[in-house]
Each structure stands twice: as structure tokens, then as C-alpha cells.
Enzyme design. Structure first.
Site, short mmCIF file in Angstrom:
data_model
loop_
_atom_site.label_atom_id
_atom_site.label_comp_id
_atom_site.label_asym_id
_atom_site.label_seq_id
_atom_site.Cartn_x
_atom_site.Cartn_y
_atom_site.Cartn_z
N GLU A 72 0.83 -1.20 0.00
CA GLU A 72 0.00 0.00 0.00
C GLU A 72 0.87 1.25 0.00
O GLU A 72 1.94 1.27 0.59
CB GLU A 72 -0.88 0.03 1.26
CG GLU A 72 -1.75 -1.19 1.44
CD GLU A 72 -2.37 -1.25 2.83
OE1 GLU A 72 -2.64 -0.19 3.42
OE2 GLU A 72 -2.57 -2.37 3.32
N CYS B 175 3.23 8.37 1.51
CA CYS B 175 3.71 7.41 2.51
C CYS B 175 3.99 6.11 1.77
O CYS B 175 3.07 5.51 1.21
CB CYS B 175 2.64 7.22 3.58
SG CYS B 175 3.13 6.05 4.87
N CYS C 222 5.74 -6.98 7.65
CA CYS C 222 6.71 -6.46 8.63
C CYS C 222 6.91 -7.51 9.71
O CYS C 222 5.97 -8.23 10.07
CB CYS C 222 6.18 -5.16 9.24
SG CYS C 222 7.30 -4.41 10.45
N CYS D 104 4.60 -5.02 16.19
CA CYS D 104 3.88 -4.03 17.00
C CYS D 104 2.39 -4.37 17.03
O CYS D 104 1.77 -4.54 15.97
CB CYS D 104 4.10 -2.62 16.45
SG CYS D 104 5.84 -2.14 16.41
N CYS E 204 -0.51 -2.44 14.98
CA CYS E 204 -0.30 -2.21 13.55
C CYS E 204 -0.77 -3.40 12.73
O CYS E 204 -0.38 -4.54 13.00
CB CYS E 204 1.18 -1.93 13.29
SG CYS E 204 1.57 -1.65 11.54
#
Length: 342
Positions: A91, A104, A111, A115, A118
Site C-alpha cells: 500500500e 507514505c 513487517c 507491534c 499495527c
């Protein structure tokens, strides 16, 4: 085959020379791709057919396909779902501001930082993006909106410092006058705090803005949501930030996502102001994006404003991030997960 976007101008000139072509052709090709946004070799009208055939045998222009684009009715933010040659989906988000368009970008497919608040990290990391795949997000977004992008935030899916070499090459590439020529001071890199890499980045002496995803005033709270906190303490991160500032003279940004009843109390604000007082910094308070995979809720507006007042009264410059694209799930990872489930 090689993605030609992974090459800088010097590397493409060398390829031209090694393959019996004139070096100046490299600059012509860069102009077609980066200045004229032409992403097919056949459409480069001042390149001979013989050279085009050689290029097609060795390279492809790795511009991603647009799977979907969502436009906010609130602020005209655009979120793109891009698909690369190997089928992986990422994205990118284009945000409109009075000072220009910001993008962005993602630096990884998924990832591995884990976290808990997220969506990007829920299913782990698939692979790193190359420098060319990162800059391709900018090229495709510009061609889609018909406007120049002037600011970059490396804050999409992935941890930029976990893809260090590719991100470094991307910064050099995107900053070049031969490509999109975006100044380093218009680039922000956001990291959850990989201390050795922050120091390495400082030694590069770039003029980019370093943003630290802190999200907690102490290690105990931070460990509850950010696994990286089990590796590096806040004290170690602060030392790395001081090193970065001393090397670059660039003010540090600290990002703090406010979670209702978790890290938004008055004592949290006071503790945060205490650890940041001696650092040349700016705090960006973020009303958290709620995702259905966890229980975290956004702090109330009055709690956010009170938190900001405490920091400001302690002399720490603080802003509340404007929520962009809230009606199109513009937070990292949400649309990718939705699309893949479908």
C-alpha cells in the site's frame, strides 16, 4: 531480468558502455522514465530499435499494477493497492497538503517487528522491497494523480531500518536530479528504534528527518505493545537519537500513538516530557487507528489535548497529527489484509 529502476544513472551508464552502447543513452532513458513518466521501452522515440531490443532482453521497468485506489471524501487522501511482478501487494498513501503532495511509501511486504497496534505486521514479513520498487510507488502515484509529489514519508508497511541497504539506495536515488529530485529535507524515515542502524544512518550524514515510533514513556509499557523494546531500551534509543542529532543537526521527531487507558494518562505525559527534555525534538501525537484484530481504542479528544498541553507546558514542541483518510482505512496494512482475505 533486472528491474531498471534498481540502477542509478552511473550503473546504467556502465551497462551501456559494457554492452557497446553510448553512455549518453542512459540519461535519455532516465529522462523518459523519471521526467516524462514513460514506462515502456518501445515508447522511447529517440532510442534506436536495436538498443530497445537489448534493453528488453536485460531489463524490465518495474512499475506496479494498481489493483485498487480509494479516495477519501473527507480530505482527498488517496490510498493505492499496488501489485508487483511477483504478485506481492503493498500500500501507498498520497496525502494532499497546502504545501504539496506527500506520499507514505512501504519498504517491505509485511513487517516482522510485531507491534500489536499495527495491521501491517499481523502476518509477518514476506520480503524486502528493492530501492527500485520503493521509488516505483512514487512514479506510479504521480502518474495516477497527474501531479508532482514533493514529500516522502517512509512510514508504510515495513521497518525501513530492517531493509537498510535498499532504503539507503532509495534515498540517494530519489534525491538525485536525474530522477524525481526530492530534497532530503523533504524525506522522513520512521523507525521503531533499531539502535545500531540509527547510528549507522547518522554516519551517512543525510539531511532527512528521523522519526522514532516511541508510543510509550517507559520500557514496561513499551514492551506490552512493541517487541523491539525487549531488545533496545528507551535509554538506548535516546542515546542513539542524541548521536544522530550531533552528527546531522537534524531535530528528531517522536511519534506517540495514544491508546485509551493505556499510555494516555497525565503521569505518562509527565514521564515522557522528562525523558525528552534534553533532546532537540518534536512530538507528534497520533490518535491511534483502531483495527479489529486488537482491543486498543483511540483516546478521547479531551485526553489527547490534555496530553499535548502537559508536553507543551514543559517546553516540548508538540502537535496532534491530522487524521488523513479515516473513511478509507488509510492506516498501514488494513486494505492489504482486506484485499487478500477476499
Amino acid at each position: 531480468m533486472i528491474n531498471i529502476l534498481d540502477l542509478d544513472l552511473k550503473e546504467l551508464k556502465k551497462w551501456m558502455e559494457d554492452n557497446g552502447e553510448s553512455k549518453f543513452r542512459a540519461k535519455q532513458i532516465f529522462d523518459w522514465i523519471y521526467k516524462k513518466e514513460v514506462f515502456q521501452f518501445e515508447k522511447m522515440t529517440n532510442i534506436s530499435k536495436q538498443t530497445i531490443e537489448r534493453l528488453k532482453e536485460a531489463f524490465y521497468i518495474g512499475i506496479p499494477e494498481v489493483l485498487e485506489v480509494f479516495t477519501s471524501n473527507i480530505d482527498n487522501t488517496k490510498k493505492f493497492l499496488f501489485k508487483y511482478e511477483d504478485g506481492n501487494i503493498i500500500e501507498s498513501v498520497v496525502m494532499r497538503y497546502s504545501y504539496g503532495n506527500s506520499i507514505c511509501v512501504s519498504t517491505q511486504v509485511g513487517c516482522r517487528m510485531g507491534c500489536k497496534f499495527c495491521a501491517s505486521t499481523i502476518e509477518g514479513m514476506v520480503r524486502n522491497l528493492t530501492s527500485g520498487e520503493i521509488i516505483a510507488q512514487i512514479l506510479k502515484a504521480q502518474s495516477e494523480i497527474g501531479e508532482r509529489i514533493s514529500n516522502i514519508v517512509l512510514m508504510g508497511s515495513g521497518e525501513p531500518l530492517d531493509n537498510y541497504e535498499n532504503v539507503l539506495k532509495f534515498i540517494n536515488l530519489v534525491n538525485s536530479e536525474d530522477t524525481v529530485n526530492i530534497g532530503q529535507r523533504h524525506i522522513t524515515l520512521s523507525t521503531c528504534g533499531i539502535v545500531p542502524k540509527i547510528k549507522e544512518l547518522a554516519d551517512e550524514n543525510f539531511q532527512i528527518t528521523l522519526a522514532i515510533s516511541l508510543h510509550a514513556p517507559n520500557d514496561k509499557i513499551r514492551r506490552n505493545t512493541m517487541p523491539i523494546a525487549n531488545r533496545y531500551t528507551i535509554e538506548e534509543i535516546m542515546e542513539a537519537c542524541k548521536y544522530y542529532f550531533n552528527k546531522t543537526k537534524r531535530r528528531i521527531t517522536f511519534e506517540y500513538a495514544l491508546i485509551k487507558g493505556f499510555n494516555d494518562k497525565e503521569e505518562n505525559a509527565r514521564e515522557l516530557s522528562f525523558i525528552l527534555k534534553k533532546i532537540n525534538c518534536h512530538v507528534n501525537l497520533i490518535p491511534i487507528n483502531e483495527i479489529k484484530e486488537n482491543r486498543y481504542k483511540k483516546s478521547e479528544a479531551h485526553e489527547i489535548n490534555k496530553f499535548k498541553s502537559i508536553l507543551t507546558n514543559e517546553g516540548i514542541e508538540t502537535t496532534i497529527r491530522r487524521e488523513m483518510g479515516s473513511d478509507i482505512n488509510a492506516a498501514c496494512g488494513q486494505l492489504r489484509r482486506k484485499y487478500m482475505k477476499q
